[in-house]
Design a protein around this motif. Structure first.
Motif, PDB file in Angstrom:
ATOM      1  N   UNK A  42       5.981  10.253   1.205  1.00 21.28           N
ATOM      2  CA  UNK A  42       4.813   9.392   1.194  1.00 21.28           C
ATOM      3  C   UNK A  42       4.946   8.309   2.240  1.00 21.28           C
ATOM      4  N   UNK A  43       4.066   7.335   2.168  1.00 20.29           N
ATOM      5  CA  UNK A  43       4.031   6.234   3.119  1.00 20.29           C
ATOM      6  C   UNK A  43       3.905   4.920   2.366  1.00 20.29           C
ATOM      7  N   UNK A  44       4.547   3.900   2.916  1.00 17.36           N
ATOM      8  CA  UNK A  44       4.463   2.547   2.372  1.00 17.36           C
ATOM      9  C   UNK A  44       4.084   1.631   3.525  1.00 17.36           C
ATOM     10  N   UNK A  45       3.071   0.785   3.322  1.00 14.54           N
ATOM     11  CA  UNK A  45       2.737  -0.242   4.312  1.00 14.54           C
ATOM     12  C   UNK A  45       2.705  -1.591   3.610  1.00 14.54           C
ATOM     13  N   UNK A  46       2.924  -2.614   4.380  1.00 16.38           N
ATOM     14  CA  UNK A  46       3.122  -3.957   3.844  1.00 16.38           C
ATOM     15  C   UNK A  46       1.945  -4.856   4.191  1.00 16.38           C
ATOM     16  N   UNK A  47       1.149  -5.224   3.170  1.00 16.31           N
ATOM     17  CA  UNK A  47       0.089  -6.201   3.341  1.00 16.31           C
ATOM     18  C   UNK A  47      -1.211  -5.704   3.920  1.00 16.31           C
ATOM     19  N   UNK A  48      -1.284  -4.433   4.303  1.00 17.93           N
ATOM     20  CA  UNK A  48      -2.526  -3.881   4.839  1.00 17.93           C
ATOM     21  C   UNK A  48      -2.524  -2.364   4.686  1.00 17.93           C
ATOM     22  N   UNK A  49      -3.719  -1.757   4.641  1.00 15.06           N
ATOM     23  CA  UNK A  49      -3.792  -0.305   4.494  1.00 15.06           C
ATOM     24  C   UNK A  49      -3.125   0.425   5.669  1.00 15.06           C
TER      25      UNK A  49
ATOM     26  N   UNK B 107       0.848  -1.184   0.000  1.00 13.66           N
ATOM     27  CA  UNK B 107       0.000   0.000   0.000  1.00 13.66           C
ATOM     28  C   UNK B 107       0.886   1.236   0.000  1.00 13.66           C
ATOM     29  N   UNK B 108       0.596   2.165  -0.892  1.00  8.31           N
ATOM     30  CA  UNK B 108       1.417   3.368  -1.061  1.00  8.31           C
ATOM     31  C   UNK B 108       0.515   4.590  -1.019  1.00  8.31           C
TER      32      UNK B 108
ATOM     33  N   UNK C 252      -4.192   2.822   7.571  1.00  8.67           N
ATOM     34  CA  UNK C 252      -5.075   3.013   8.730  1.00  8.67           C
ATOM     35  C   UNK C 252      -5.110   1.746   9.595  1.00  8.67           C
ATOM     36  N   UNK C 253      -4.998   0.573   8.985  1.00  9.70           N
ATOM     37  CA  UNK C 253      -5.019  -0.699   9.721  1.00  9.70           C
ATOM     38  C   UNK C 253      -3.685  -1.013  10.359  1.00  9.70           C
ATOM     39  N   UNK C 254      -2.617  -0.448   9.820  1.00  7.81           N
ATOM     40  CA  UNK C 254      -1.286  -0.808  10.277  1.00  7.81           C
ATOM     41  C   UNK C 254      -0.752   0.096  11.382  1.00  7.81           C
ATOM     42  N   UNK C 255      -1.518   1.113  11.742  1.00  6.97           N
ATOM     43  CA  UNK C 255      -1.034   2.062  12.731  1.00  6.97           C
ATOM     44  C   UNK C 255      -0.167   3.129  12.103  1.00  6.97           C
ATOM     45  N   UNK C 256      -0.141   3.159  10.785  1.00  5.11           N
ATOM     46  CA  UNK C 256       0.633   4.164  10.050  1.00  5.11           C
ATOM     47  C   UNK C 256      -0.152   5.440   9.908  1.00  5.11           C
TER      48      UNK C 256
END
Length: 94
Positions: free
Chosen positions: A78-85, A56-57, A87-91
């Motif tokens: 920007x932001x990159x999260x792995x395997x989940x949005x 997710x980017x 908002x779900x990852x605490x990012x």
């Protein structure tokens, strides 16, 4: 999460994922063993997803997109999260 990694690279790519052989190890079960690669091509940084769950980017000023075995040109911020949005990852959640 507010962590900045500065790397003096020997090559023009960095691999990220849970696997110990990755350049940047992600300690999160949502990340695949070899989740994605960021490489420099013609002066641009390209993120290429290689995961099962997607990457997710969020580009600065943009909406969140999910990459599934796709590539994306990264901007300066920007932001990159792995395997989940995010908002779900605490990012970066809204």
């Amino acid at each position: 999460r507010e962590l900045e990694l500065i790397r003096r690279r020997e090559n023009d790519s960095i691999s990220m994922g849970r696997g110990p052989d990755c350049d940047l190890v992600i300690a999160n079960n949502s990340a695949s063993r070899k989740h994605c690669i960021v490489e420099r091509r013609q002066g641009k940084f390209i993120l290429a997803d290689q995961s099962t769950n997607g990457t997710y980017v969020i580009a600065e000023g943009g909406n969140e997109i999910v990459l599934r075995r796709e590539a994306f040109t990264l901007g300066k911020h920007g932001w990159i999260t792995f395997g989940q949005p995010a908002a779900s990852s605490g990012g970066r959640g809204d």
